[in-house]
Design a protein around this motif. Structure first.
Motif, PDB file in Angstrom:
ATOM      1  N   ILE A  52       5.372   7.682   1.238  1.00 64.08           N
ATOM      2  CA  ILE A  52       4.612   6.487   0.862  1.00 64.08           C
ATOM      3  C   ILE A  52       4.731   5.401   1.933  1.00 64.08           C
ATOM      4  O   ILE A  52       3.740   4.801   2.339  1.00 64.08           O
ATOM      5  CB  ILE A  52       5.093   5.956  -0.500  1.00 64.08           C
ATOM      6  N   LEU A  53       5.948   5.155   2.384  1.00 66.10           N
ATOM      7  CA  LEU A  53       6.175   4.081   3.348  1.00 66.10           C
ATOM      8  C   LEU A  53       5.562   4.374   4.710  1.00 66.10           C
ATOM      9  O   LEU A  53       5.363   3.454   5.517  1.00 66.10           O
ATOM     10  CB  LEU A  53       7.679   3.817   3.491  1.00 66.10           C
ATOM     11  N   ALA A  54       5.239   5.644   4.968  1.00 62.45           N
ATOM     12  CA  ALA A  54       4.588   6.009   6.229  1.00 62.45           C
ATOM     13  C   ALA A  54       3.092   5.740   6.210  1.00 62.45           C
ATOM     14  O   ALA A  54       2.437   5.758   7.257  1.00 62.45           O
ATOM     15  CB  ALA A  54       4.844   7.483   6.543  1.00 62.45           C
ATOM     16  N   GLU A  55       2.532   5.460   5.024  1.00 60.45           N
ATOM     17  CA  GLU A  55       1.100   5.201   4.916  1.00 60.45           C
ATOM     18  C   GLU A  55       0.758   3.834   5.508  1.00 60.45           C
ATOM     19  O   GLU A  55       1.528   2.876   5.348  1.00 60.45           O
ATOM     20  CB  GLU A  55       0.663   5.245   3.452  1.00 60.45           C
ATOM     21  N   PRO A  56      -0.403   3.711   6.168  1.00 59.83           N
ATOM     22  CA  PRO A  56      -0.775   2.414   6.757  1.00 59.83           C
ATOM     23  C   PRO A  56      -0.823   1.286   5.745  1.00 59.83           C
ATOM     24  O   PRO A  56      -0.439   0.145   6.056  1.00 59.83           O
ATOM     25  CB  PRO A  56      -2.163   2.701   7.349  1.00 59.83           C
ATOM     26  N   GLU A  57      -1.257   1.575   4.519  1.00 61.36           N
ATOM     27  CA  GLU A  57      -1.367   0.528   3.497  1.00 61.36           C
ATOM     28  C   GLU A  57      -0.004   0.026   3.020  1.00 61.36           C
ATOM     29  O   GLU A  57       0.073  -1.031   2.381  1.00 61.36           O
ATOM     30  CB  GLU A  57      -2.148   1.053   2.285  1.00 61.36           C
ATOM     31  N   ALA A  58       1.049   0.786   3.325  1.00 62.08           N
ATOM     32  CA  ALA A  58       2.382   0.401   2.892  1.00 62.08           C
ATOM     33  C   ALA A  58       3.163  -0.338   3.970  1.00 62.08           C
ATOM     34  O   ALA A  58       4.307  -0.711   3.756  1.00 62.08           O
ATOM     35  CB  ALA A  58       3.173   1.642   2.460  1.00 62.08           C
ATOM     36  N   ARG A  59       2.532  -0.547   5.108  1.00 65.07           N
ATOM     37  CA  ARG A  59       3.235  -1.213   6.213  1.00 65.07           C
ATOM     38  C   ARG A  59       3.533  -2.658   5.857  1.00 65.07           C
ATOM     39  O   ARG A  59       2.844  -3.295   5.060  1.00 65.07           O
ATOM     40  CB  ARG A  59       2.395  -1.176   7.486  1.00 65.07           C
ATOM     41  N   ILE A  60       4.566  -3.188   6.504  1.00 68.63           N
ATOM     42  CA  ILE A  60       4.950  -4.573   6.299  1.00 68.63           C
ATOM     43  C   ILE A  60       5.136  -5.228   7.660  1.00 68.63           C
ATOM     44  O   ILE A  60       5.622  -4.592   8.596  1.00 68.63           O
ATOM     45  CB  ILE A  60       6.247  -4.659   5.438  1.00 68.63           C
TER      46      ILE A  60
END
Length: 314
Positions: free
Chosen positions: A305-313
Motif C-alpha cells: 500500500i505504501l508503495a502506491e503513488p497515492e499513498a506517498r507523503i
C-alpha cells in the motif's frame, strides 16, 4: 506567520487587514479555500492576511465538557495555518463573556477597532455571537456602518457532500482514514511520545514496536493500519495496531507502531503517525505463532500500500 494571543499584542503592528474567523478544527479543505481567498484579497489590496481563531474550542466552554474530540490541537492548528501562508494568526481566549457579546459589539471592538478589518471572508454557514445572530446578512449591514466589506464563499463539496470537521471526525472514528485524506488535504495524524510497554512485540513476536502515548484527542478506530511515521527529520514506513491486545487478555487501549527497516531507541522521543489505510480489525489469535504470521502478512500488505503513488507523503 505572527501568532498573537490577544488583540492588544498585535494591534499596534496592524494596518488594514483582510481576515477570516472560525474554529478551524482540522484546517481541512474547506478552511483551505477560505484561507486562500483571504491571501488573494490581501495581496490584491495591499492588506495583511489574518486568521482569527479561539482557544479553547467554543464548545468546550459553552457545553462545559471535552467533546467532541478535536481533529487538531492548538499547536498543530497553528502549524497548518502557518503552512497556508496566512501572515497573522490571532488566538483569542474563548470565554462565556466573549460568547455573550452582542455581534455588533464583537465586530466593532475586536475586528474593526482591534484588528483594523477592512475585508472579511466567511464560510457559507458562518454565524457567531450571542444566539448566533452574527450571520452574513448582519455582517453585511455592519460593513456598511463601519466601513468593511464581506464576502461569503460557497461550501467545498467532495464525494457529493460538504467538507466539514464533523464529517472528517466521523470518518476517522470509523477507521476510514483513506477516505478522510481528500477532505483534510493530508493523511490524518496522531502525535505523541514513545513510552515503555510490555515488550511483547520484540521479545515474544519478533516485531519491536514503539508504544505511543498520544497527545491528540482523536484516535482512529481500533485495528491495524499502514502508516508513515515522523521520527526527527526522517519519515519511515510502518504498521500500527490500535487496540486492546485480546490475544494476551484485554488490557487498556494502546497504540503500537512497528517501523519497517528501522533500528534504534525511540523511548522518550516525540513521533507523528500518519494513518494511510486501515488493513483489518483487531482480533484474538490462538497464540503467538498465529499472531506472528498475521503480523508478517500485515507488513507485506502495508509495504504494498505504501508503495502506491497515492499513498506517498511529502
Amino acid at each position: 506567520m505572527i501568532v498573537a494571543r490577544s488583540i492588544e499584542d498585535i494591534h499596534d503592528a496592524l494596518t488594514d487587514t483582510c481576515l477570516t474567523i472560525g474554529n478551524f478544527d482540522g484546517v481541512h479543505m474547506g478552511h483551505a479555500r477560505l484561507l486562500r481567498r483571504v491571501r488573494e484579497r490581501a495581496a490584491a489590496t495591499g492588506m495583511l492576511s489574518v486568521a482569527v481563531t479561539f482557544d479553547p474550542h467554543p464548545r468546550r466552554v459553552l457545553l462545559e465538557k471535552n467533546e467532541p474530540p478535536l481533529l487538531t490541537l492548538t499547536e498543530q492548528k497553528l502549524e497548518l495555518l502557518d503552512q497556508s501562508g496566512i501572515q497573522v494568526a490571532v488566538l483569542l481566549p474563548f470565554t462565556k463573556a466573549l460568547a455573550a457579546l452582542a455581534p455588533e459589539d464583537f465586530v466593532r471592538e475586536n475586528l474593526v477597532t482591534g484588528l483594523c478589518m477592512r475585508e472579511m471572508i466567511i464560510g457559507y454557514d458562518y454565524a457567531f455571537g450571542k444566539g448566533r445572530k452574527g450571520n452574513f446578512e448582519l455582517l453585511t449591514a455592519l460593513g456598511g456602518k463601519y466601513g468593511f466589506c464581506v464576502e461569503r464563499l460557497e461550501p467545498v463539496i467532495i464525494d457529493g457532500a460538504v467538507v466539514s470537521s464533523t464529517r472528517i471526525r466521523d470518518m476517522v472514528q470509523a477507521g476510514d482514514v483513506w477516505d478522510a485524506k481528500p477532505l483534510l488535504g493530508r493523511f490524518y495524524q496522531v502525535r505523541g511520545t514513545v513510552v515503555r510497554g510490555r515488550d511483547r512485540g520484540g521479545r515474544l513476536l519478533g516485531f519491536p514496536t514503539a508504544n505511543l502515548a498520544p497527545a491528540d484527542e482523536l484516535v482512529p478506530k481500533p485495528g491495524v493500519y499502514a502508516v508513515w511515521v515522523d521520527v526527527g527529520e526522517r519519515i519511515h514506513p510502518g504498521v500500527t495496531n490500535i487496540g486492546y491486545n485480546p490475544t494476551f487478555g484485554n488490557g487498556a487501549l494502546s497504540i503500537e507502531v512497528h517501523l519497517l527497516d528501522f533500528t534504534g531507541d525511540l523511548y522518550g522521543q516525540p513521533i507523528r503517525v500518519h494513518f494511510v489505510q486501515r488493513l483489518r480489525s483487531e482480533r484474538k489469535f490462538s497464540g503467538v505463532e498465529e499472531l506472528s504470521a498475521r503480523i508478517r502478512e500485515d507488513i507485506r500488505i502495508g509495504r504494498r500500500i505504501l508503495a502506491e503513488p497515492e499513498a506517498r507523503i511529502a
